[in-house]
Design an enzyme around this catalytic site. Structure first.
Site, PDB file in Angstrom:
ATOM      1  CE1 TYR A  93      -0.479   4.008   3.894  1.00 20.19           C
ATOM      2  CE2 TYR A  93       0.315   2.856   6.329  1.00 20.19           C
ATOM      3  CZ  TYR A  93       0.494   3.137   5.242  1.00 20.19           C
ATOM      4  OH  TYR A  93       2.188   2.806   4.986  1.00 20.19           O
TER       5      TYR A  93
ATOM      6  CB  ILE B  14      -0.785  -0.093   1.545  1.00 20.35           C
ATOM      7  CG1 ILE B  14      -0.243  -0.032   2.460  1.00 20.35           C
ATOM      8  CG2 ILE B  14      -2.208  -1.458   1.139  1.00 20.35           C
ATOM      9  CD1 ILE B  14      -1.039  -0.410   3.654  1.00 20.35           C
ATOM     10  CD  GLU B  15       3.683   3.934   3.127  1.00 16.99           C
ATOM     11  OE1 GLU B  15       3.871   5.046   1.945  1.00 16.99           O
ATOM     12  OE2 GLU B  15       3.252   3.721   4.556  1.00 16.99           O
ATOM     13  CB  SER B  16       5.710   1.575  -2.321  1.00 14.38           C
ATOM     14  OG  SER B  16       6.111   0.423  -2.141  1.00 14.38           O
TER      15      SER B  16
ATOM     16  CD  GLN C 272       6.272   6.014  -1.826  1.00 16.48           C
ATOM     17  OE1 GLN C 272       5.526   6.630  -1.070  1.00 16.48           O
ATOM     18  NE2 GLN C 272       7.335   5.665  -2.211  1.00 16.48           N
TER      19      GLN C 272
END
Length: 442
Positions: free
Chosen positions: A261, A157-159, A176
């Site tokens: 998130y 989910i970050e990158s 990230q």
């Protein structure tokens, strides 16, 4: 550990080149970057999808690393049909994930599962294929700090598992990291090197950061949220919620992206575990040759290596994603160059030719320079300096040494000229002259 880690480096930038462009291209964003939920009391909350969930990765099939090491699955039945399940099915599946972290279900989590299993199903296929290379790195870093291994899905989910991803606010790499946080956790960032893009170093830095956050909050949901928006914002949300420390109770007070998130993290764990139930198949991977590292003590450009050794420069970039401008600053400190293992011996044999190839053009910078002092300095701060400059520029002529007691009038008369010409020729105002100085008379 080293061989396992080195094997994955041929996939470090599987989707780097094009994804980095997409990440910064606002025209590629969807119109569904956020959604609204209404709770049981009628309160409306806007939740934003994490940035890595707002793009489609289908077009990345055409880039170098994807073509080389990932193939579309050919034996996946009905891969574009996403079955529907009951709430009870999702609750049951989440409860069966082997995790020390809470994998709770609600309508917000469902929204994120729907996003991954629907619009982003092909992206999940990519990431499942790439995860064979990345997950061993993540797991070893997390295990070092005795953290839950479920955190290995945080970079999804970050990158979207892209080591060169750069967010709209400057967060960089698989994990990230913002510039300040990255440096705080030992990641070197300068004009040539960005270790936030190094999967190994960034993973260990992220594990240490997560460990520190857990010492502060003691709750993994809050830790994940703090990783996204910073501990200060979590503390503010807790304060505004009258001291409540349940993520699901404080999320109205969080930034829009952070509200989604934790649900996105739960959905990522769900999809990476139950992808087959949604007719998603991992891209098939072909394990590349093993890689090895050579430490260089001279500046070297990846193009020098590529041209002399006949190695594809995109492969070199994917093996060395931390070098921002293809330059390895070995002169600054011993620096690693990762190569296919079969090429290490050739590099040693050819290193003189590699270092010398187009060195003046690609890597050499002057360390000492001479100043041109043959020509006059043109400095026009005032009319006086301007006149003096013009006087100095005049070629030829004759000069005399001023004697004690002499005046401009006397010197002009002796040399067949006028006081006005002497003043103009020498940039003099008034009548003051000094004995011992040279005076141009022609």
């Amino acid at each position: 550990m080293d061989k396992k880690i080195l094997l994955i480096f041929c996939m470090l930038t599987m989707v780097s080149t094009l994804w980095a462009q997409v990440y910064d291209n606002n025209d590629e964003t969807t119109d569904e970057d956020e959604f609204t939920v209404i709770d049981g009391e009628g309160n409306t909350e806007v939740i934003e999808f994490p940035e890595a969930m707002t793009f489609d990765l289908d077009s990345l099939m055409n880039i170098y690393m994807a073509k080389t090491y990932l193939d579309e699955p050919v034996d996946c039945n009905m891969r574009d049909v996403n079955p529907t399940y009951s709430k009870e099915d999702y609750v049951d599946r989440l409860s069966r994930i082997p995790s020390v972290m809470e994998m709770a279900y609600n309508d917000v989590v469902q929204k994120f599962i729907d996003r991954y299993s629907g619009r982003l199903r092909h992206s999940i296929s990519y990431m499942l294929g790439a995860s064979n290379f990345y997950m061993p790195i993540f797991e070893e870093a997390l295990e070092t700090y005795q953290l839950p291994l479920e955190l290995k899905y945080l970079p999804i989910i970050e990158s979207a598992l892209n080591p060169k991803a750069v967010s709209r606010v400057g967060a960089t790499g698989l994990w990230q990291f913002m510039l300040t946080t990255g440096k705080q956790y030992g990641l070197q960032v300068n004009s040539l090197v960005d270790e936030r893009r190094d999967p190994v170093k960034a993973s260990y830095a992220a594990a240490r950061y997560l460990s520190d956050l857990y010492k502060i909050f003691g709750d993994w949901n809050l830790v994940i949220a703090a990783y996204n928006c910073g501990p200060a914002n979590i503390n503010k949300a807790i304060h505004r919620a009258n001291g409540e420390k349940d993520y699901w109770q404080i999320y109205p007070y969080l930034p829009k992206e952070t509200r989604g998130y934790v649900p996105a993290f739960i959905a990522a764990n769900y999809m990476m575990t139950y992808y087959s139930q949604h007719n998603i198949c991992p891209m098939s991977t072909r394990l590349p040759a093993s890689t090895d590292t050579i430490m260089v003590n001279r500046n070297i450009h990846l193009e020098q290596v590529a041209e002399v050794m006949g190695i594809n420069i995109d492969l070199l970039r994917s093996l060395n994603p931390m070098y921002r401008r293809d330059i390895i600053p070995g002169t600054t400190e011993l620096s690693p160059l990762r190569l296919p293992q079969t090429e290490v011996g050739r590099f040693i044999d050819l290193q003189d030719s590699i270092y010398n190839y187009r060195a003046d053009e690609l890597v050499n910078k002057r360390v000492e320079v001479d100043v041109n002092d043959d020509a006059p300095t043109y400095y026009r701060k005032s009319t006086r300096y301007s006149r003096r400059s013009r006087a100095v520029r005049r070629g030829g002529g004759r000069s005399v040494t001023i004697r004690r007691g002499q005046t401009l009038s006397e010197i002009a008369k002796r040399n067949g000229t006028t006081v006005a010409k002497l003043r103009r020729l020498n940039g003099i105002r008034g009548n003051n002259i000094r004995a011992g100085k040279k005076l141009r008379v022609r």
